[in-house]
Design a protein around this motif. Structure first.
Motif, short mmCIF file in Angstrom:
data_model
loop_
_atom_site.label_atom_id
_atom_site.label_comp_id
_atom_site.label_asym_id
_atom_site.label_seq_id
_atom_site.Cartn_x
_atom_site.Cartn_y
_atom_site.Cartn_z
N UNK A 1 0.81 -1.22 0.00
CA UNK A 1 0.00 0.00 0.00
C UNK A 1 0.84 1.27 0.00
N UNK A 2 2.13 1.15 -0.25
CA UNK A 2 2.98 2.34 -0.36
C UNK A 2 2.57 3.18 -1.57
N UNK A 3 3.06 4.41 -1.61
CA UNK A 3 2.89 5.25 -2.79
C UNK A 3 4.03 4.93 -3.76
N UNK A 4 3.67 4.62 -4.98
CA UNK A 4 4.66 4.17 -5.97
C UNK A 4 4.83 5.21 -7.07
N UNK A 5 6.07 5.59 -7.31
CA UNK A 5 6.38 6.48 -8.43
C UNK A 5 6.42 5.67 -9.72
N UNK A 6 6.09 6.32 -10.82
CA UNK A 6 6.16 5.70 -12.14
C UNK A 6 7.29 6.36 -12.90
N UNK A 7 8.24 5.57 -13.34
CA UNK A 7 9.47 6.06 -13.97
C UNK A 7 9.16 7.03 -15.11
N UNK A 8 9.87 8.15 -15.11
CA UNK A 8 9.78 9.18 -16.16
C UNK A 8 8.36 9.70 -16.34
N UNK A 9 7.61 9.78 -15.25
CA UNK A 9 6.27 10.37 -15.31
C UNK A 9 5.98 11.04 -13.98
N UNK A 10 5.00 11.93 -13.93
CA UNK A 10 4.65 12.57 -12.66
C UNK A 10 3.67 11.76 -11.83
N UNK A 11 3.24 10.60 -12.31
CA UNK A 11 2.18 9.85 -11.65
C UNK A 11 2.67 9.20 -10.35
N UNK A 12 1.76 9.18 -9.37
CA UNK A 12 1.96 8.46 -8.12
C UNK A 12 0.77 7.51 -7.95
N UNK A 13 1.06 6.25 -7.65
CA UNK A 13 0.02 5.24 -7.55
C UNK A 13 0.03 4.61 -6.17
N UNK A 14 -1.16 4.27 -5.67
CA UNK A 14 -1.25 3.54 -4.41
C UNK A 14 -2.52 2.70 -4.41
N UNK A 15 -2.43 1.53 -3.78
CA UNK A 15 -3.59 0.64 -3.66
C UNK A 15 -4.43 1.10 -2.48
#
Length: 471
Positions: free
Chosen positions: A426-440
């Motif tokens: 459930x951590x916040x995950x960065x997406x390489x070479x993008x500004x997106x942050x993802x979390x479950x």
């Protein structure tokens, strides 16, 4: 060589021809002019009429733009190459008049007839090029003005891909070497098209137009292929050439032919994927951030056993419905975050009872419009195919192919995985070479038994997708 030369940045080098020539010792100073011409020629964008009934014979006339073209008197065309996304009407009279027949893929005129039943071989005097028309359907959809969540498909070949494929199967024999039996070859071809029926949602079928064994005499990979091709003239969407074991170093696809150096099911699906328009499934090395060729196990376009093509590739082939994907650019620009429920792709079986808000993928388009990031849950649960756990989230980068210059060949839909994490993280995950942050932020699963082990089978995973706050 793939990484050192960064051939993944050059689509013309990604169809296997260049690698095979290098490994065969043919990439020499003497051969380079011919190789360079082959690699630099846009092989799929021009309609070409040829003098004999095979795809390698002399070109009589070529054209690219839509319109009517008249051949020189007594030209005697016997084969036509059809450009991606085009339909070609062959006429028995000059000025695109008289008896005719329309083709949307490469065709040998030796077994093609006009509407009257007369043979087209040597009797074509003119031809008309037009854009191929594909009737609207749940899978061939348009995005209306204001439909900001709609993910448009720019593939010009949907009508050709989603049809009944005429398939010719050729077993190549060479004295002193062993070639798989025709029965085992046909089992793989049938199993592959059974897979396509499910993954394409009943849009792709097979019509086996011939099976034969041809004898070659050369132990040189390239020359043996030429000898085999010269013996085949049937018009087919794809011709499968199964080569003697050890004759060629790699399997390869080009034009409407696949050349297989083994008899593995995944090789059939991989090379046919190239014919359909797919490039390789690559992964990012998290320690170096460099691409690793074929390392995406979630697609047959990698080098590992898989269950399917990945979602960007399924979308490119026209195997997803409009409502199954959601583009998130507009909502992210407005609110800086959104939450999306993703259901597993698995074999891409049609699920009409799935809730409308359960998507196969969330899609973010890069600001320059050249790429998309597909956020996907490939599998419901771990199985024997590979090590991807159920509920795993993968982010793929794929080209949009809005412009022909960005995707100059047929084999264009290659992907690169930019992020991967499991649903329980459930951590916040960065997406390489993008500004997106993802979390479950949620999921639904149950425990099931797989090979004596208890694993989670996921029904859905809910993700929060966010952009950084505005300053």
């Amino acid at each position: 060589m793939w990484e050192t030369c960064a051939t993944y940045n050059h689509p013309a080098l990604e169809d296997g021809y260049f690698l095979e020539e290098v490994q065969s010792g043919n990439c020499t100073a003497a051969n380079w002019p011919t190789m360079r011409e082959h690699l630099s020629t846009p092989r799929s964008m021009e309609v070409r009429l040829r003098e004999s009934c095979n795809s390698s014979s002399q070109v009589i006339q070529g054209a690219e733009a839509n319109g009517c073209y008249t051949l020189e008197p007594a030209a005697g065309a016997s084969y036509v190459n059809v450009a991606s996304g085009k339909a070609v009407t062959l006429h028995a009279g000059t000025g695109c008049t008289g008896d005719s027949v329309t083709v949307q893929s490469d065709a040998s005129l030796c077994d093609t007839s006009f509407e009257s039943g007369a043979s087209a071989d040597g009797n074509v005097q003119s031809f008309r090029i037009a854009d191929a028309e594909v009737p609207p359907s749940d899978y061939n959809y348009t995005c209306a003005v204001g439909e900001s969540e709609c993910v448009r498909n720019y593939n010009p070949r949907l009508g050709v891909v989603n049809s009944t494929h005429r398939v010719n199967v050729v077993r190549v024999a060479l004295a002193g070497k062993t070639t798989p039996s025709m029965s085992s070859i046909m089992a793989n071809v049938h199993n592959m098209y059974d897979f396509f029926v499910v993954a394409s949602r009943n849009q792709v079928h097979r019509n086996i137009i011939g099976t034969q064994t041809v004898q070659v005499t050369s132990s040189n990979c390239g020359k043996a292929k030429e000898q085999a091709v010269a013996q085949i003239s049937a018009t087919a969407f794809m011709t499968v050439y199964v080569l003697p074991t050890g004759l060629c170093s790699i399997s390869h696809a080009t034009g409407g032919n696949i050349y297989l150096n083994d008899n593995l099911f995944r090789t059939y699906v991989h090379e046919t994927g190239h014919i359909l328009g797919l490039a390789h499934g690559n992964a990012r090395d998290p320690s170096t951030n460099k691409p690793i060729e074929y390392r995406d196990a979630s697609t047959f376009m990698g080098r590992f056993p898989s269950d399917n093509y990945n979602l960007p590739q399924l979308h490119w082939l026209g195997w997803t419905k409009k409502a199954e994907l959601t583009q998130v650019n507009a909502v992210l620009e407005r609110d800086r975050f959104t939450e999306v429920i993703l259901r597993p792709v698995d074999v891409n079986a049609n699920k009409p009872d799935s809730p409308i808000d359960h998507k196969l993928g969330a899609v973010w388009e890069t600001p320059d419009g050249k790429n998309r990031l597909f956020i996907v849950v490939p599998k419901a649960r771990l199985n024997s195919a590979n090590d991807i756990e159920g509920g795993t989230v993968i982010v793929y980068r794929a080209p949009t192919c809005k412009l022909r210059a960005d995707c100059p060949t047929v084999m264009v839909m290659g992907t690169l995985t930019l992020a991967r994490f499991i649903a329980t993280n459930t951590n916040v995950h960065a997406v390489f070479e993008s500004p997106l942050k993802l979390s479950v932020v949620g999921s639904k699963s149950k425990n099931v038994q797989v090979a004596g082990k208890t694993v989670k089978e996921y029904e859905w995973v809910k993700l929060r997708i966010a952009l950084p706050p505005l300053p």
